[in-house]
Write an enzyme that holds these catalytic residues in place. Structure first.
Site, PDB file in Angstrom:
ATOM      1  N   LYS A  72       0.805  -1.227   0.000  1.00 27.13           N
ATOM      2  CA  LYS A  72       0.000   0.000   0.000  1.00 27.13           C
ATOM      3  C   LYS A  72       0.839   1.278   0.000  1.00 27.13           C
ATOM      4  O   LYS A  72       0.386   2.309  -0.471  1.00 27.13           O
ATOM      5  CB  LYS A  72      -0.944   0.011   1.212  1.00 27.13           C
ATOM      6  N   ASP A 119     -10.358   2.932   2.854  1.00 24.62           N
ATOM      7  CA  ASP A 119     -10.517   2.284   4.160  1.00 24.62           C
ATOM      8  C   ASP A 119     -11.160   3.198   5.213  1.00 24.62           C
ATOM      9  O   ASP A 119     -11.978   2.743   6.010  1.00 24.62           O
ATOM     10  CB  ASP A 119      -9.154   1.823   4.696  1.00 24.62           C
TER      11      ASP A 119
END
Ligand code: ATR
Length: 305
Positions: A72, A119
């Site tokens: 990420k 998220d």
């Protein structure tokens, strides 16, 4: 799944390992439900190979991808634009490849890569669906306890601060990681008293939870195969007024959530965050409303109860 042909639009997830990801069945079920000729595949990408993998996506005509652990952060450097929340979190979990100029051929400048992080908003959407009501600044605002200091905890704390939660306590086994998280997210806190880091020990957890209205487990404690582990100590009553959100979804009913239900407190499991962050990515790629019920069912069918 629709028949794959020359018109099929491609997306996927890059991670290492990636074989247990629920994202392929979740997104493929969503594409099928909306009759979209799209296909989502898992890609095990070696650490150190993420830039090459992104170039591969561009060269192969992909429309985008999800990015998961451990890529990420590393995936950010080859991107043209990174959304402000992803910059703040230092992590991208969704790439959108804009191919508007593709018809001109491989000029390089014809394709734009944008990075997002779904998220934080996915967590807040799941929290609200789980029954947590944000009451604005009534009663002095909300107080939350977040256990953990990895990428998941960072997204949760950022989401809570952005949603206006007045006080967030971050507890972690390794205090230095909690302090680093707090330092990174200070700019988004309402006041210097809004955010603090403490070591994760029974006393700090019990004490801070008593004064809070939300407790989030953003550690991997309780995850299969360690299903008998919980962040909450045995034999201590959990405050019944608490909403407790366990990000662990494998199993769905963790030991922590059993303790929560036994105490009569409000339990929220990790499935909805998985679905919501996926739904936001789905909308970014396709421009369509995600069929959340279909996505939820596709994941739930593959999870341990
Ligand atoms: P992610 O990016 O998915 O959040 P991570 O960065 O590996 O994953 O973070 C895992 C979190 O679970 C960390 O907060 C970790 O605590 P440490 O920072 O001290 O390692 C926490 N964690 C994992 N196992 C734990 C355990 N047995 N007890 C307490 N915390 C644990």
């Amino acid at each position: 799944m629709p028949e794959i042909d020359g018109h099929t639009q491609l997306v996927g997830v890059m991670g290492w390992p990636v074989e247990h990801s629920l994202s392929p069945p979740m997104h493929n079920a969503a594409f099928a439900a909306l009759g979209l000729n799209w296909c989502y595949m898992p890609f095990p990408v070696w650490p150190g190979k993420v830039e090459a993998a992104v170039q591969g996506l561009v060269a192969l005509g992909f429309r985008g991808a999800n990015v998961t652990v451990p890529h990420k952060q590393a995936v950010m450097s080859p991107l043209d634009n990174v959304a402000s929340n992803a910059q703040a979190l230092g992590a991208v979990n969704t790439i959108v490849i804009d191919r508007a100029g593709d018809a001109n051929g491989p000029t390089g400048s014809a394709v734009t890569l944008a990075g997002y992080n779904t998220d934080d908003v996915g967590f807040i959407e799941a929290l609200v669906r789980g029954g947590f009501v944000f009451n604005g600044r009534a009663n002095g605002g909300h107080t939350a306890v977040v256990v953990g200091a990895g990428g998941a905890a960072r997204a949760v704390v950022f989401g809570l601060l952005k949603a206006g939660v007045a006080r967030v306590t971050v507890l972690n086994r390794t205090l230095e990681r909690a302090k680093a998280l707090v330092k990174a997210l200070y700019p988004f806190a309402q006041t210097s008293a809004s955010l603090r880091a403490l070591p994760l020990v029974p006393e700090t957890l019990i004490e801070s939870s008593r004064a809070a209205d939300l407790l989030v487990n953003a550690t991997s404690v309780g995850m299969w195969p360690h299903v008998d582990a919980s962040i909450w100590p045995n034999g201590v009553a959990l405050p019944a007024h608490l909403h407790v959100f366990d990000l662990v979804y494998n199993p769905l009913e963790t030991k922590l959530l059993r303790q929560v239900r036994e105490a009569g407190a409000h339990a929220i499991d990790g499935l909805e965050m998985l679905v919501r962050q996926g739904g936001i990515a789905f909308a970014l790629w396709t421009g369509q409303e995600p069929p959340l019920d279909v996505m939820r069912t596709a994941c739930a069918q593959r999870l341990k109860p």
